[in-house]
Design an enzyme around this catalytic site. Structure first.
Site, short mmCIF file in Angstrom:
data_model
loop_
_atom_site.label_atom_id
_atom_site.label_comp_id
_atom_site.label_asym_id
_atom_site.label_seq_id
_atom_site.Cartn_x
_atom_site.Cartn_y
_atom_site.Cartn_z
CD GLU A 107 -2.89 1.32 0.47
OE1 GLU A 107 -2.54 1.50 -0.72
OE2 GLU A 107 -4.07 1.35 0.83
CG ASP B 263 -5.96 9.05 6.18
OD1 ASP B 263 -5.72 9.38 7.34
OD2 ASP B 263 -6.65 9.77 5.42
CB VAL C 232 1.55 13.37 1.11
CG1 VAL C 232 2.02 14.01 2.41
CG2 VAL C 232 1.05 11.96 1.37
CG ASP D 87 -4.84 10.51 -6.84
OD1 ASP D 87 -4.76 9.84 -5.80
OD2 ASP D 87 -5.92 10.86 -7.35
P1 5GP Z 1 -7.54 4.73 4.17
O1 5GP Z 1 -8.59 3.75 3.74
O2 5GP Z 1 -6.52 4.16 5.11
O3 5GP Z 1 -8.17 6.00 4.70
O4 5GP Z 1 -6.80 5.28 2.91
C1 5GP Z 1 -6.09 4.54 2.05
C2 5GP Z 1 -6.06 5.20 0.71
O5 5GP Z 1 -6.48 6.57 0.78
C3 5GP Z 1 -4.66 5.25 0.16
O6 5GP Z 1 -4.36 4.10 -0.56
C4 5GP Z 1 -4.68 6.48 -0.72
O7 5GP Z 1 -5.16 6.14 -1.98
C5 5GP Z 1 -5.67 7.39 -0.05
N1 5GP Z 1 -4.99 8.40 0.79
C6 5GP Z 1 -4.91 8.43 2.14
N2 5GP Z 1 -4.18 9.49 2.55
C7 5GP Z 1 -3.77 10.11 1.42
C8 5GP Z 1 -2.94 11.27 1.19
O8 5GP Z 1 -2.43 11.96 2.07
N3 5GP Z 1 -2.73 11.58 -0.12
C9 5GP Z 1 -3.27 10.90 -1.15
N4 5GP Z 1 -2.99 11.32 -2.38
N5 5GP Z 1 -4.04 9.81 -0.97
C10 5GP Z 1 -4.28 9.43 0.31
#
Ligand code: 5GP
Length: 177
Positions: A97, A101, A151, A157
């Site tokens: 991954e 987040d 980021v 992206d």
């Molecule tokens: P989660 O499900 O843990 O919230 O997020 C995972 C996905 O959210 C990551 O694979 C990514 O695609 C997106 N994501 C989470 N934080 C960021 C960030 O700071 N920047 C970007 N560009 N994508 C993020």
């Protein structure tokens, strides 16, 4: 493109050092196993490419795609857009991954893969934002822990742009306001 970046969080050199370190740890940990890497598209792309070259094992590579993000926010509602088409029963799976987040994406993907009876399912993530968690989740291998900032770059992206930036950076406010 580089003018749109406020601050570099992880340089190209730092990213390569992380790939080297994680690669040698993963090589040691999986040396007697049959390793399958599953990259989570699209963000995993450059990281999986660099990391896999640093793992000295004859591993297999597959991809999945899950979505929850729109712009700079996670909807929290995770959808599997692309699934693997191989049997992972009794295999050692390492999910690759770009960033963790809220933890929702990996929780959903892992619960799906668990039903398929893999012998182990672990996670390597280049970045981790622990302050963003909505569900408890801990990756097994983390490149760098960062604060709760949005980021871009090195696969990550903003509305599909900036994935080709060779480093990880924070966008200037003017770009998304
Ligand atoms: P989660 O499900 O843990 O919230 O997020 C995972 C996905 O959210 C990551 O694979 C990514 O695609 C997106 N994501 C989470 N934080 C960021 C960030 O700071 N920047 C970007 N560009 N994508 C993020």
């Amino acid at each position: 493109m580089h003018n749109d970046i406020e601050k570099v969080l992880l340089s190209e050199k730092e990213i390569q050092e992380i790939c080297c370190n994680l690669g040698s740890r993963i090589t040691d940990d999986y040396k007697d196993k049959s390793l399958i890497l599953i990259g989570l598209l699209k963000g995993c792309n450059p990281f999986l490419s660099d990391l896999s070259k640093r793992i000295n094992l004859p591993l297999e590579i597959y991809y999945m795609k899950a979505s929850s993000y729109k712009g700079r926010e996670s909807s929290g509602n995770v959808k599997i857009d692309l699934d693997i088409d191989i049997d992972i029963k009794d295999k050692d799976v390492l999910l690759v991954e770009d960033i963790v987040d809220t933890g929702s994406t990996l929780t959903k993907v892992i619960s799906l893969l668990k039903m398929r009876k893999a012998s182990s399912i672990k996670v390597v993530s280049l970045l981790d934002k622990p302050e963003g968690r909505l569900v408890p989740f801990e990756a097994d291998y983390v490149g760098k822990t960062i604060p709760k900032v949005f980021v871009v770059g090195y696969g990550l992206d903003f509305n599909e742009r900036y994935r080709n930036l060779p480093y990880i950076g924070i966008l200037k406010k003017a770009i998304y306001i």
